[in-house]
Design a protein around this motif. Structure first.
Motif, short mmCIF file in Angstrom:
data_model
loop_
_atom_site.label_atom_id
_atom_site.label_comp_id
_atom_site.label_asym_id
_atom_site.label_seq_id
_atom_site.Cartn_x
_atom_site.Cartn_y
_atom_site.Cartn_z
N LEU A 93 2.51 152.23 -11.53
CA LEU A 93 0.64 151.77 -10.99
C LEU A 93 0.98 152.87 -9.72
O LEU A 93 0.33 153.65 -9.34
CB LEU A 93 0.70 150.91 -10.39
N ASN A 94 1.33 153.73 -8.61
CA ASN A 94 1.53 154.57 -8.51
C ASN A 94 1.27 156.19 -8.89
O ASN A 94 -0.03 156.47 -8.67
CB ASN A 94 2.60 154.53 -7.35
N LYS A 95 2.31 156.67 -9.41
CA LYS A 95 1.88 157.49 -11.04
C LYS A 95 0.48 156.98 -10.94
O LYS A 95 -0.44 158.19 -10.88
CB LYS A 95 3.04 157.64 -11.21
N LEU A 96 0.18 156.58 -11.16
CA LEU A 96 -1.29 156.11 -12.64
C LEU A 96 -2.26 156.28 -11.12
O LEU A 96 -3.80 156.93 -11.41
CB LEU A 96 -1.02 155.01 -12.78
N SER A 97 -2.22 155.40 -9.80
CA SER A 97 -3.42 155.57 -9.09
C SER A 97 -3.07 156.63 -8.52
O SER A 97 -4.68 157.46 -8.48
CB SER A 97 -3.06 154.88 -8.03
N VAL A 98 -2.69 157.70 -8.07
CA VAL A 98 -2.66 159.36 -7.59
C VAL A 98 -3.23 160.37 -9.17
O VAL A 98 -4.37 160.65 -8.61
CB VAL A 98 -1.47 159.61 -7.19
N LYS A 99 -2.75 159.87 -10.67
CA LYS A 99 -2.98 160.49 -11.28
C LYS A 99 -4.65 160.26 -11.25
O LYS A 99 -5.96 161.22 -11.85
CB LYS A 99 -2.39 160.84 -12.93
N ASN A 127 0.82 160.66 0.44
CA ASN A 127 0.29 162.29 -1.11
C ASN A 127 -0.91 161.60 -1.70
O ASN A 127 -1.35 163.00 -2.69
CB ASN A 127 1.99 162.69 -1.71
N ALA A 128 -1.40 160.71 -1.32
CA ALA A 128 -3.02 160.98 -1.65
C ALA A 128 -4.25 161.12 -0.84
O ALA A 128 -3.78 159.84 0.29
CB ALA A 128 -2.59 160.06 -2.54
N ARG A 129 -5.36 160.96 -0.87
CA ARG A 129 -5.97 160.09 0.16
C ARG A 129 -6.99 158.76 0.15
O ARG A 129 -7.52 158.61 0.21
CB ARG A 129 -7.28 161.44 0.18
N LEU A 130 -6.45 158.20 -1.03
CA LEU A 130 -6.68 157.14 -1.77
C LEU A 130 -6.78 156.07 -0.73
O LEU A 130 -5.00 155.92 -0.46
CB LEU A 130 -6.79 156.61 -4.03
N GLN A 131 -7.95 154.55 -0.96
CA GLN A 131 -7.30 154.05 -0.01
C GLN A 131 -6.78 152.99 -0.86
O GLN A 131 -7.02 152.18 -2.04
CB GLN A 131 -8.48 153.23 0.41
N VAL A 132 -5.67 152.41 -0.01
CA VAL A 132 -4.99 150.78 -0.77
C VAL A 132 -5.02 149.60 0.37
O VAL A 132 -5.02 149.39 1.95
CB VAL A 132 -2.77 150.15 -0.66
N TYR A 133 -6.42 148.49 -0.22
CA TYR A 133 -6.35 147.37 1.11
C TYR A 133 -5.53 146.43 0.37
O TYR A 133 -4.92 146.14 -0.52
CB TYR A 133 -8.20 147.27 0.65
N PHE A 134 -5.35 145.64 1.86
CA PHE A 134 -3.87 144.52 1.48
C PHE A 134 -4.81 143.60 2.46
O PHE A 134 -5.89 143.37 3.51
CB PHE A 134 -2.63 145.16 3.37
N MET A 135 -5.04 142.64 1.37
CA MET A 135 -5.89 141.33 2.06
C MET A 135 -4.20 140.44 2.84
O MET A 135 -2.93 140.51 1.79
CB MET A 135 -4.84 140.34 0.82
N ASP A 136 -4.89 139.72 4.07
CA ASP A 136 -3.93 139.68 4.81
C ASP A 136 -4.50 137.74 4.91
O ASP A 136 -5.51 137.90 5.66
CB ASP A 136 -3.87 140.31 6.11
N ASN A 137 -3.19 137.27 5.62
CA ASN A 137 -3.79 135.73 6.49
C ASN A 137 -2.54 135.52 6.54
O ASN A 137 -1.41 135.71 6.66
CB ASN A 137 -4.13 134.60 5.36
N GLU A 138 -2.67 134.72 8.23
CA GLU A 138 -1.21 134.66 9.11
C GLU A 138 -0.89 133.19 8.24
O GLU A 138 0.39 133.30 8.69
CB GLU A 138 -1.41 134.43 10.26
N ASP A 139 -1.18 132.44 7.52
CA ASP A 139 -0.37 130.91 7.84
C ASP A 139 -0.33 131.74 6.03
O ASP A 139 0.91 131.39 5.87
CB ASP A 139 -1.36 130.22 6.53
N PHE A 140 -0.15 132.34 5.38
CA PHE A 140 -0.15 132.84 3.39
C PHE A 140 0.53 133.77 3.68
O PHE A 140 2.02 133.83 2.65
CB PHE A 140 -0.90 132.84 2.71
#
Length: 275
Positions: free
Chosen positions: A29-35, A89-102
């Motif tokens: 998925l890393n390689k696929l995202s960059v490509k 090595n890329a400028r694409l954004q990775v968004y992380f879903m966060d919650n203190e309890d989970f």
């Protein structure tokens, strides 16, 4: 290619190299995202902010303007925090879903004694809903939504039911990576009830998830996804049979060369954005 003409690809996953590597697909998925990014398409990636992900090393920071959403899980509100990083090595954004309890805990699916977290069902529901809610807030309609990992298994169902009238998802096609079960535990007899209490759904929408185990998650995801990727060469024969028998379902056969050559998966993205 103008901004308006760019095709949009969304990857929702519970693993991505270098942040978390559970199977080979973290690297694929890393390689696929960059490509995909390098091809000129718009691409965003969404994953859980598991506590073992080092925020300082990977330069995660909170996106205050996107945080503050409450996500309903089993009739209870849970605050969603959004963090973001740029893929190395890329400028694409990775968004992380966060919650203190989970997700604050320093483990992924099991505790230090290797016991399956007793709130994994709620974590699953929270992550799936969070991913879709944040895309709504983006106002960013993806042509393709690629779901990978059992923590994304409710998303194809949500897209065809509770979220089917949302403008950002009207033209989205979903892909699910089908893999063999990664855990033997059961979520409990109230799993379906928890899903029903979390979104505007009918009982028939979630009947395939009644088994409340990894097999049931995969079966449900495969039923609702538009395309299914055979993520393992030895994928369970019953799963393969169900996918092949499903009317209108398209199966992408396993390819042992994906790790070195992700062109076939990239071609799938391209073909789906051109339909």
């Amino acid at each position: 290619m103008s901004v308006q003409s760019k095709k949009r690809i969304l990857i929702i996953t519970n693993e991505l190299s270098p942040y978390l590597e559970i199977t080979d697909f973290a690297t694929i998925l890393n390689k696929l995202s960059v490509k995909t990014f390098d091809s000129g398409m718009e691409i965003r990636v969404i994953m859980p902010r598991f506590g073992i992900i080092n925020e300082r090393r990977h330069r995660l920071h909170e996106v205050v303007r996107l945080s503050g959403i409450n996500v309903v899980v089993d009739k209870e509100d849970h605050p969603l925090l959004i963090k973001v990083a740029s893929l190395p090595n890329a400028r694409l954004q990775v968004y992380f879903m966060d919650n203190e309890d989970f997700f604050k805990r320093k483990t992924v699916f099991r505790d230090e004694q290797e016991l399956f977290h007793d709130d994994n069902a709620e974590r699953l529901i929270f992550f799936c809903k969070s991913a879709l809610e944040i895309v709504k807030k983006f106002g960013w309609p993806p042509e393709v939504i690629h779901c990978h990992g059992w923590m994304t298994s409710l998303i194809p169902m949500f897209l065809k039911t509770a979220y089917k009238k949302e403008p950002v998802f009207v033209h989205s096609k979903s892909i699910f990576t089908a893999q063999n079960p990664q855990f033997p535990e059961n979520f409990g007899d109230d799993f379906v009830k928890k899903i029903l209490n979390s979104a505007a759904l009918k009982e028939k929408d979630v009947e395939l998830f009644a088994g409340a185990n990894n097999e049931a998650l995969t079966a449900g995801a495969c039923k609702y996804a538009d395309y299914v990727i055979q993520g393992q060469e030895d994928l369970d024969k019953d799963i393969l049979a169900e996918v092949k028998a499903a009317k209108g379902k398209k199966l992408i056969p396993y390819n042992p060369d994906w790790m070195e050559n992700i062109d076939p998966l990239f071609d799938l993205y391209q073909n789906l954005t051109e339909d």
